[in-house]
Design a protein around this motif. Sequence first.
Motif, PDB file in Angstrom:
ATOM      1  N   PRO A  51       0.969  -1.182  -0.001  1.00  0.00           N
ATOM      2  CA  PRO A  51       0.121   0.030  -0.222  1.00  0.00           C
ATOM      3  C   PRO A  51       0.649   1.423   0.036  1.00  0.00           C
ATOM      4  O   PRO A  51       2.020   1.035   0.191  1.00  0.00           O
ATOM      5  CB  PRO A  51      -0.848  -0.110   1.249  1.00  0.00           C
ATOM      6  CG  PRO A  51       0.067  -1.001   2.468  1.00  0.00           C
ATOM      7  CD  PRO A  51       0.836  -1.964   1.293  1.00  0.00           C
ATOM      8  N   ARG A  52       0.228   2.300  -0.313  1.00  0.00           N
ATOM      9  CA  ARG A  52       0.792   3.577  -0.414  1.00  0.00           C
ATOM     10  C   ARG A  52       0.699   4.234   1.165  1.00  0.00           C
ATOM     11  O   ARG A  52       1.423   5.231   1.425  1.00  0.00           O
ATOM     12  CB  ARG A  52       0.286   4.666  -1.160  1.00  0.00           C
ATOM     13  CG  ARG A  52       0.288   4.224  -2.852  1.00  0.00           C
ATOM     14  CD  ARG A  52       1.544   4.130  -3.483  1.00  0.00           C
ATOM     15  NE  ARG A  52       2.351   5.596  -3.445  1.00  0.00           N
ATOM     16  CZ  ARG A  52       1.842   6.446  -3.827  1.00  0.00           C
ATOM     17  NH1 ARG A  52       0.781   6.573  -4.832  1.00  0.00           N
ATOM     18  NH2 ARG A  52       2.440   7.709  -3.774  1.00  0.00           N
ATOM     19  N   VAL A  53      -0.277   4.027   1.735  1.00  0.00           N
ATOM     20  CA  VAL A  53      -0.673   4.586   3.047  1.00  0.00           C
ATOM     21  C   VAL A  53      -0.866   3.470   4.134  1.00  0.00           C
ATOM     22  O   VAL A  53      -1.498   2.331   3.878  1.00  0.00           O
ATOM     23  CB  VAL A  53      -1.867   5.415   2.818  1.00  0.00           C
ATOM     24  CG1 VAL A  53      -2.241   5.840   4.295  1.00  0.00           C
ATOM     25  CG2 VAL A  53      -1.800   6.377   1.825  1.00  0.00           C
ATOM     26  N   LEU A  54      -0.231   3.455   5.231  1.00  0.00           N
ATOM     27  CA  LEU A  54      -0.346   2.627   6.461  1.00  0.00           C
ATOM     28  C   LEU A  54      -1.184   3.615   7.494  1.00  0.00           C
ATOM     29  O   LEU A  54      -0.515   4.434   8.133  1.00  0.00           O
ATOM     30  CB  LEU A  54       0.859   1.864   6.763  1.00  0.00           C
ATOM     31  CG  LEU A  54       1.054   0.718   8.007  1.00  0.00           C
ATOM     32  CD1 LEU A  54      -0.045  -0.464   7.334  1.00  0.00           C
ATOM     33  CD2 LEU A  54       2.171   0.570   8.289  1.00  0.00           C
ATOM     34  N   LEU A  55      -2.311   2.966   7.814  1.00  0.00           N
ATOM     35  CA  LEU A  55      -2.982   3.678   9.101  1.00  0.00           C
ATOM     36  C   LEU A  55      -2.929   2.578  10.413  1.00  0.00           C
ATOM     37  O   LEU A  55      -3.572   1.449  10.056  1.00  0.00           O
ATOM     38  CB  LEU A  55      -4.535   3.816   8.619  1.00  0.00           C
ATOM     39  CG  LEU A  55      -4.508   4.996   7.482  1.00  0.00           C
ATOM     40  CD1 LEU A  55      -6.073   5.107   6.936  1.00  0.00           C
ATOM     41  CD2 LEU A  55      -3.821   6.274   7.725  1.00  0.00           C
ATOM     42  N   ALA A  56      -2.631   3.094  11.503  1.00  0.00           N
ATOM     43  CA  ALA A  56      -2.687   2.157  12.445  1.00  0.00           C
ATOM     44  C   ALA A  56      -3.422   2.681  13.741  1.00  0.00           C
ATOM     45  O   ALA A  56      -3.150   4.022  14.244  1.00  0.00           O
ATOM     46  CB  ALA A  56      -1.253   1.799  12.948  1.00  0.00           C
TER      47      ALA A  56
END
Length: 255
Positions: free
Chosen positions: A192-197
């Motif tokens: 992915p281009r974006v990682l949200l945690a």
Amino acid sequence: MNESDPRYTIAPGAEEARDETGRDEAAREPMPIVYLNEIERHYQQGESMLHILAGANLALWPGQSVALVAPSGAGKSTLLHIAGLLEHPDDGEVYLDGVATSGLSDAERTQIRRIEIGFVYQSHRLLPEFTALENVMLPQMIRGLARKEAARRAGELLAYLGLRDRVMHRPSELSGGEQQRVALARAVANAPRVLLADEPTGNLDPQTAEHVFSALTQLVRATRVAMLIATHNLELAGRMDRRVTIRDRQIVELE
């Protein structure tokens, strides 16, 4: 996304956003991967309206880790859900690579989430009946990758995260830190281009949390993914590239 489609609008002020939020080498890019512009979000609570976000702005840049530090109930999860296209804002726009997403259908938003956005939660949410390897293979196969290639890539990811000898274990046979590293591998399996945690180390002891955090930062540097983490861990947040909070329903940079 087809940028020639009239539903898609190039983000206004994306260049200006770089001047406000880009503070390191990772930020010196032509455009943020994610740009939240004047986001409004509220919920009906009985007879009154609960305002969570009002005119909130945030830019996420390639290879940059951003800590979202705010009290419980301030809207951290809401912000993550909006950035990850899981939730629609009441007003404002979410831009991905400078392209507006408000005109996308639910199917198009789902496709973007599968390819462009990875999610890591406080609870690992692994499928208990599958091995670590299979848990990481599944999102790749859903995307259309052949089983053999998905297994190869899943094995490489798990080895990179120090789980080479645990690939055939089911979640119940793994420690909490191992489970969370498998969840991390699954989140980035489709590059992915974006990682949200959302509080990814919240259920872990300090030593295990450190291992998971190190794995996260390694992946950010190696893949140049843009990472936004909601966390209460101020020590870990202090080691990230940027720190933001939600204050008076807006996103504010912290020094």
